[in-house]
Every structure is written in structure tokens, then in C-alpha cells.
Design a protein around this motif. Structure first.
Motif, short mmCIF file in Angstrom:
data_model
loop_
_atom_site.label_atom_id
_atom_site.label_comp_id
_atom_site.label_asym_id
_atom_site.label_seq_id
_atom_site.Cartn_x
_atom_site.Cartn_y
_atom_site.Cartn_z
N CYS A 172 -8.31 -6.24 -8.04
CA CYS A 172 -6.93 -6.82 -7.89
C CYS A 172 -6.54 -7.97 -8.42
CB CYS A 172 -6.62 -6.82 -6.19
SG CYS A 172 -7.72 -8.23 -5.43
N ASP A 180 -3.44 -2.52 -7.77
CA ASP A 180 -3.15 -2.38 -6.43
C ASP A 180 -2.75 -0.77 -6.15
OD1 ASP A 180 -4.38 -4.55 -5.80
OD2 ASP A 180 -2.30 -5.33 -4.93
N SER A 336 -6.62 -5.29 -0.67
CA SER A 336 -6.32 -5.85 -2.17
C SER A 336 -4.83 -6.08 -2.05
CB SER A 336 -6.69 -4.72 -3.00
OG SER A 336 -5.92 -3.74 -2.88
N ASN A 340 -2.95 -9.89 -2.68
CA ASN A 340 -1.79 -10.22 -3.65
C ASN A 340 -0.57 -10.68 -3.03
OD1 ASN A 340 0.79 -8.82 -5.17
ND2 ASN A 340 -0.96 -9.11 -6.63
#
Length: 534
Positions: A172, A180, A336, A340
């Protein structure tokens, strides 16, 4: 697990890393890293949106609920999510507006518009409180998958957290949202095979295919009740209310999936696909869990080990490894995507307020900061995961249900309702007051003044009161003290007007000076345009 199972698990980790490295080629700037440059197909966004809402808690905490109470695990969890996303609340009301944050306002973080919709103080309050909550939330997810891994391999909780966290960090961090979404697609395919394998195996141990209709009379009393135990009708209604905000963007990572599509119409289609998946797929996963009392005897008081025991005892090697991979796939998908989203909020909303250098980051520097902040978030959540069973957090499922559901509302209300035209009079005072009051409500419904845990408050009130109080205050204060201005109205018009607008794949601009109105000029050009109604 034997060598064959380990081959399956290690092969899965290798594929995830390979996808991340391949996705690295598609990431040139922060727009690509956080929103896939607005080029993600609607079907990929929909699958990603669906997968990013799962974790190994499904196979620990919710498996325990299914073992003890039966079908209420579906009725009070995934069904409210499907309804909240699919009946128009999310698909028509929030998904297209969230997409326009990127296509009209050219932002990379879901919260980036708040500095102009309200003010910089509101943006910072929501950003910091949401960041801290997600560290706790993702920490619970790491602990859940490590708990499962310990059942199968015997490795310690800390080792399990470290292994899953490092693998997730690699793909990621280098590939951003593209990595992702693509890994979530692969994880969905893996979970499809793993879930069907467990379903077929469980039925073969009972009455074969006819188990689908013959098992119900054999299950413990009350197992077919739609609501049971602490999961009452009131809890169901409260959870429907909460999940409507949470899974339509209130937890940020879902908002990114809508932002990543090429248009508002695509975001709507993405939401509808996710809703269908939430309605259908969890029933496949839950059915073996409902049958678990006939197949295994849970050893933990909360029965959170029931699915792991069933997997270990019923599946042959190879399939066992595949199902374990399925556990990992859900947790890594959610963690993940959260990483982000948090990285976007930190680099786009928090860092520019405290650092002059951050306001002038070049494209390369901004991308490096995004990757480093992703690693930082993962590291903090992994460290917290080692403490998730401490008296403060109690256990995995209480963190997920009580902490996340209870605290999400006060953070989500100003963010989500701020998108809608009918709440345009609710400004900074309404936003900050509702946020602060909601957080206080969570504390005093769960803890006494001395910090001791309350035991006389029903679960539905613990999770619902903070959001309800925030909602009422946000609306009422907006009427009592309207704070709509031409600049704020112009921002709202950009988000609400018909059409997909210009700048679908536009590059996200630099952060700018805190409190700037860098995208309000374009918004003023659209002022007076009336399109979608609330």
C-alpha cells in the motif's frame, strides 16, 4: 497448518507485493496515490468499497456473535450496511457528491474541502480526532488477524501483527490507492473460493445441500431470531443510522472509493454494486458460523475462536491455507485502505497547518510525504494492537462495535452533512459544537468521572447517543445561528450541481496557505446553479 498451507499463504503474500510493485508505475503524484487520478472503473471501485469494509473481526468477533446468537449477526451488521448504501441514501445522496469533491474542487483528501466549507479549526478537529480513532480501529484489526494466526500456527500475537503489517505496508505504500483496489479485487476472488469452500464443507458434515433448510430446527433456541441478546431492535435501528454515515464516507476510506471514479454517475453505480455485495456475500460467510454450534465447541467465553476451530478441524490442508488467506485478505484490505485515507488527511489537512514547507511541497516531495505518513500510521496502529486486550480496550469486538461506532458519528456528521445544500446554514459553530458534544456523550455513556467503565448502560445507547446528540445539535444550531456565506454557499453549489463537471482527471494542486480559498473561485463561477436536490 502444514507445508502445503504455508505455500498457499506465502504465495498470497507474494502476489500482494507484486501487485503493489506493479501499481507503483501508475502513481506519479498525490492525486494518483490518494484518488487513483479519478480513473478507477466503477466496478473496481464498488468491489474495493465492499472489501475495505471487512476485516478479520468478521471471523473472530462477529463469528462469536453468530455462534452465540445466530442470524442476528447478519441482521444487525451487514443488512444495515446494505440498506444504508443501496436504497438511495448513499448511492444517490452521498456518492456523487463525494466524487465531485475531487472532480470539481480538485482535492485529494476527503476532509480537504472543510477548511472552506467551515474553517481551519473545524477541519483540524475532525482530522485529528478521526486519525486517533482510526489508529485504535486498525489496531483492533491487526489484533484480530494475529489472534487467528496464533490459532493456526502458534506464533505470538506480536509476531502475527508484525508479519501482516509489514506485508501490507509494502504494497500500500508503493502503490497507493491503485494497489489497494487491485489487491482488494484479488482478495475478493480468493475470499470467494475460500468462503464457498467453507460453506460446502460445513454442509457436507451435516445434511449436505439440504442443510440450507434442515439445520434450523437443530440449532440452539433463539438462533433464528433476527435480534437477540444485547443486539436488540433498538440496537438494529441505531446501527442502521450509524452505518449509513460510516459506510457512505464517514470513515474516509469509503469516501476515497467514490472520489476515485471518473464521474458522479460512476460513483453511484459503485455504491449500488457494493450494496448488493453487502446483501448477498455475508450470508455465504455467516451460514457456516450459524452452524458452528453443531460442529465445534468454542473455548473462549465470547466464542471468537469458533470459526478458526471449525476451519482447523473441518478443512483439508491446502483448503485450510486458502481460508487462512481469506482471513488475511479482509484485514489487509481494510487496514491498507484506512492507511491510505489517513495519509491523505495527514499530508493534505494536518501537515500544511503546522509546516510552511508542507504548503510548498513539490509533487515528488508530496508523494514521499504520503508514503512516509502511511508507514507511520501503520506502525502506530501495529504498536497499539499489542495492547488491544488490555483493560482499557477490553477486547476486539468491543473496540469495533463500541469505540468505532460510538465515536464515528460526531466526526462524520459535520463532514457528511456539510456536503448537502439543505444544511448550508450549519457553519463552524454548529460543526464544532456537535463534534465536541458527541465526544463528551460517548465518554459519559461509557465511563464514570473517575474513568471506571459503566456497566448499566445498554449497548445501543452507548453507540447511538453520541451520533444522535451530534446530529440534533448540528441541525438546531444551524437554525439558531446560521453561518452561511457566499463563499461557503459557492462551495456547496459545486458539490451539488448536476453533471460531472470539469477536471475529472485534473492534477491536485499544492496545499496552499491554511485558510485559503484556492478552489472557491471556480465555485463562485457556478454560484446560482441549481441541480440535484437534497
Amino acid at each position: 497448518m502444514n507445508s502445503l498451507d504455508w505455500v498457499v499463504l506465502i504465495g498470497y503474500f507474494g502476489v500482494m507485493i507484486a501487485i503493489g510493485l506493479w501499481s507503483h508505475k501508475r502513481v506519479d503524484n498525490v492525486s494518483d496515490f490518494f484518488t487513483a487520478g479519478g480513473r478507477m472503473p466503477w466496478w473496481l471501485s464498488g468491489i474495493s468499497h465492499h472489501m475495505s469494509g471487512y476485516s478479520a473481526v468478521m471471523f473472530t468477533g462477529y463469528a462469536g456473535i453468530a455462534y452465540q446468537y445466530g442470524v442476528t449477526s447478519f441482521v444487525t451488521w451487514s443488512l444495515p450496511i446494505a440498506i444504508g448504501i443501496g436504497i438511495g441514501i448513499g448511492a444517490k445522496l452521498f456518492a456523487p457528491r463525494l466524487n465531485r469533491l475531487r472532480s470539481r474542487l480538485h482535492v485529494a483528501s476527503p476532509l480537504e474541502y472543510l477548511k472552506n466549507r467551515y474553517n481551519i479549526q473545524t477541519q483540524q478537529a475532525l482530522a485529528w480526532s478521526g486519525l486517533l480513532l482510526k489508529i485504535v480501529d486498525v489496531g483492533a484489526k491487526w489484533a484480530a488477524i494475529a489472534t487467528l494466526l496464533s490459532v493456526f500456527t502458534g506464533i505470538s500475537l506480536t509476531q502475527g501483527i508484525f508479519i501482516t503489517g509489514i506485508i501490507t505496508a509494502v504494497y500500500c505504500t508503493v502503490g497507493g490507492l491503485w494497489a489497494d483496489a487491485l489487491t482488494e479485487l484479488g482478495q475478493f476472488v480468493i475470499q470467494l473460493f475460500a468462503g464457498v469452500a467453507m460453506l460446502v464443507t460445513a454442509m457436507s458434515k451435516l445434511d449436505g445441500f439440504s442443510t440450507l433448510w434442515t439445520v434450523w430446527d437443530k440449532l440452539p433456541e433463539g438462533h433464528t431470531d433476527p435480534t437477540a441478546g444485547p443486539y436488540t431492535v433498538t440496537f438494529l435501528l441505531a446501527y442502521l443510522f450509524i452505518k449509513t454515515f460510516e459506510y457512505n464516507g464517514g470513515m474516509w476510506n469509503q469516501a476515497q472509493r467514490y472520489m476515485a471514479t471518473d464521474s458522479a454517475a460512476s460513483a453511484t453505480r459503485s455504491a449500488r454494486l457494493s450494496a448488493i455485495l453487502w446483501l448477498v456475500w455475508p450470508t455465504v460467510l455467516f451460514f457456516p458460523m450459524w452452524c458452528a454450534p453443531l460442529l465445534v465447541h468454542a473455548q473462549k467465553p465470547d466464542a471468537s475462536d469458533s470459526y478458526a476451530l471449525m476451519t482447523e478441524q473441518l478443512l483439508p490442508h491446502g483448503l485450510l491455507g486458502l481460508v487462512v488467506v481469506g482471513f488475511f485478505s479482509h484485514t489487509m484490505a481494510m487496514c491498507s485502505s484506512d492507511a491510505n485515507a489517513i495519509s491523505a488527511v495527514f499530508t493534505r489537512d494536518i501537515a500544511p497547518v503546522f509546516s510552511k514547507a508542507a504548503r510548498n511541497w513539490s509533487s515528488r516531495a508530496g508523494l514521499l510525504a504520503a508514503r512516509l505518513s502511511t508507514l507511520g500510521f501503520l506502525g502506530l496502529s501495529m504498536a497499539l494492537a499489542t495492547q488491544i486486550n488490555s483493560p482499557t480496550f477490553k477486547d476486539i469486538i468491543s473496540v469495533v462495535i463500541k469505540w468505532v461506532a460510538g465515536l464515528m458519528g460526531p466526526i462524520a456528521i459535520p463532514f457528511m452533512l456539510g456536503l448537502l445544500r439543505r444544511f448550508r446554514k450549519s457553519g463552524p459553530t454548529a460543526a464544532l459544537t456537535s463534534w465536541a458534544a458527541g465526544l463528551l456523550a460517548f465518554y459519559f455513556t461509557n465511563y464514570d468521572f473517575d474513568g471506571s467503565v459503566k456497566t448499566n448502560v445498554a449497548l445501543q445507547y452507548q453507540v447511538a447517543l453520541p451520533l444522535a446528540i451530534s446530529l440534533v445539535l448540528y441541525v438546531v444550531i444551524g437554525f439558531i445561528k446560521p453561518e452561511d456565506t457566499p463563499e461557503r454557499d459557492a462551495v456547496i453549489e459545486q458539490i451539488n450541481s448536476d453533471g460531472d463537471g470539469p477536471g475529472t482527471g485534473a492534477t491536485v494542486p499544492a496545499q496552499g496557505v491554511p485558510g485559503d480559498v484556492s478552489f472557491t473561485k471556480g465555485a463562485k463561477d457556478a454560484k446560482g446553479v441549481r441541480g440535484v436536490t437534497d
